[in-house]
Design a protein around this motif. Sequence first.
Motif, PDB file in Angstrom:
ATOM      1  N   GLY A  74      -8.978  -0.913  10.907  1.00 54.36           N
ATOM      2  CA  GLY A  74      -8.019  -0.908   9.818  1.00 54.36           C
ATOM      3  C   GLY A  74      -6.979  -1.980  10.018  1.00 54.36           C
ATOM      4  N   GLN A  95     -10.658  -2.335  -5.378  1.00 50.37           N
ATOM      5  CA  GLN A  95      -9.780  -1.477  -6.161  1.00 50.37           C
ATOM      6  C   GLN A  95     -10.042  -1.720  -7.634  1.00 50.37           C
ATOM      7  OE1 GLN A  95      -7.846   0.724  -4.806  1.00 50.37           O
ATOM      8  NE2 GLN A  95      -6.658   1.427  -6.556  1.00 50.37           N
ATOM      9  N   GLY A 113       1.087   0.054  -4.975  1.00 50.97           N
ATOM     10  CA  GLY A 113       0.496  -1.176  -4.458  1.00 50.97           C
ATOM     11  C   GLY A 113       1.322  -2.395  -4.821  1.00 50.97           C
ATOM     12  N   ASN A 127      -1.095  -2.478   3.281  1.00 57.11           N
ATOM     13  CA  ASN A 127      -1.139  -1.266   2.466  1.00 57.11           C
ATOM     14  C   ASN A 127      -1.207  -1.585   0.976  1.00 57.11           C
ATOM     15  OD1 ASN A 127      -0.702   1.285   4.288  1.00 57.11           O
ATOM     16  ND2 ASN A 127       0.611  -0.289   5.137  1.00 57.11           N
ATOM     17  N   LYS A 186      -4.778  -2.535  -0.359  1.00 58.06           N
ATOM     18  CA  LYS A 186      -5.706  -1.427  -0.583  1.00 58.06           C
ATOM     19  C   LYS A 186      -5.502  -0.779  -1.950  1.00 58.06           C
ATOM     20  CE  LYS A 186      -4.553   0.878   3.094  1.00 58.06           C
ATOM     21  NZ  LYS A 186      -4.503   1.911   4.156  1.00 58.06           N
ATOM     22  N   LEU A 187      -4.350  -1.034  -2.589  1.00 55.82           N
ATOM     23  CA  LEU A 187      -4.009  -0.344  -3.835  1.00 55.82           C
ATOM     24  C   LEU A 187      -3.981  -1.268  -5.044  1.00 55.82           C
ATOM     25  CD1 LEU A 187      -1.080   1.791  -2.350  1.00 55.82           C
ATOM     26  CD2 LEU A 187      -3.394   2.588  -2.873  1.00 55.82           C
ATOM     27  N   GLN A 212     -14.631  -1.444   2.453  1.00 52.58           N
ATOM     28  CA  GLN A 212     -13.733  -0.887   1.457  1.00 52.58           C
ATOM     29  C   GLN A 212     -14.172  -1.316   0.078  1.00 52.58           C
ATOM     30  OE1 GLN A 212      -9.590  -1.710   2.219  1.00 52.58           O
ATOM     31  NE2 GLN A 212      -9.109  -1.540   0.079  1.00 52.58           N
TER      32      GLN A 212
END
Length: 310
Positions: free
Chosen positions: A178, A6, A13, A235, A238-239, A3
């Motif tokens: 994931g 960010q 997020g 979650n 990831k943001l 990944q």
Amino acid sequence: MSQQPQATDSPKGYAFALGAYLLWGMLPLYMKAMAHIPPSEVIAHRVIWSLPIAAGVLLYQRRTSDIRAAIARPRLLAMAALTAALISVNWLIYVWSIANGHALEAALGYYINPLFSVCLAALLLGERLSRMQWVAIAIAAAAVVILTFEAGRLPAVAVGLTLSWGFYAFFKRSLPLGPNQGFTLEVMLLTLPAVAYLVWLHSQGQSHFGKDWRDTLLLIGCGPVTAIPLMFYANGAKLLRLSTIGILQYITPTMVFLIAVWLFGEPFEGAKRIAFPMIWAALAIYSVTLIQSARNRRRALHNETALRPE
């Protein structure tokens, strides 16, 4: 699949990450309500009641095929078994510490953990640390030495939580799944021994489940209080930028610290009055290095963009 970091922080997020850290920060209150139940029984119920929630999320996301594929890969399954074992040890230490009046030590462990993680990355992955990061790690280590010297023993809860979570996060990075799929696979692997243990407890007449409605509801609630913040965090991570996550993570141990002192009445005296400010100073230094690193990356990205031909 790797990944990419960010580049900017998303309001969504922030909401996910803050939700996770606030729920984790309030977790001692929930665990204290079950202090009369053996930690091993609490952990077994955390596993069992987490599985329906984790599986439900994967069904909603239509990602159950990832689990089927993972089960068919022995090496991946072995790695998931290792991370499952580490997270169960972490949970067991944490639940025991809250039930037995060591919430302050638990807070210390989670304060130290970010510094241990970067140290682990430097020693095992060859990542280069700045001089100030090494200074922060040295200050934290000195704080542990001070606590050890006063008590005549290592702060076992803090060290246990730091090691178990640090190695869990380290090996979790290598798990090619994931975050939601990985968590689901971990609780699936833990479910069979958890069920076997609870059946044995029931046969011995030692189970708390079903005997009292309050205990029964608390044990069932172990699933949501375990799975929901973990998935919020997955979650949110990831943001958000890594530097943002790195600073927000101090919310949880700070809440645990305040609950331990103000609500549980644990003594904050002696070497703790020296060690905790040292840890806070170390984290302040580490946070500055995170912010500086993020600024340097943004500056480099801006310069690279400006040099691109139209």
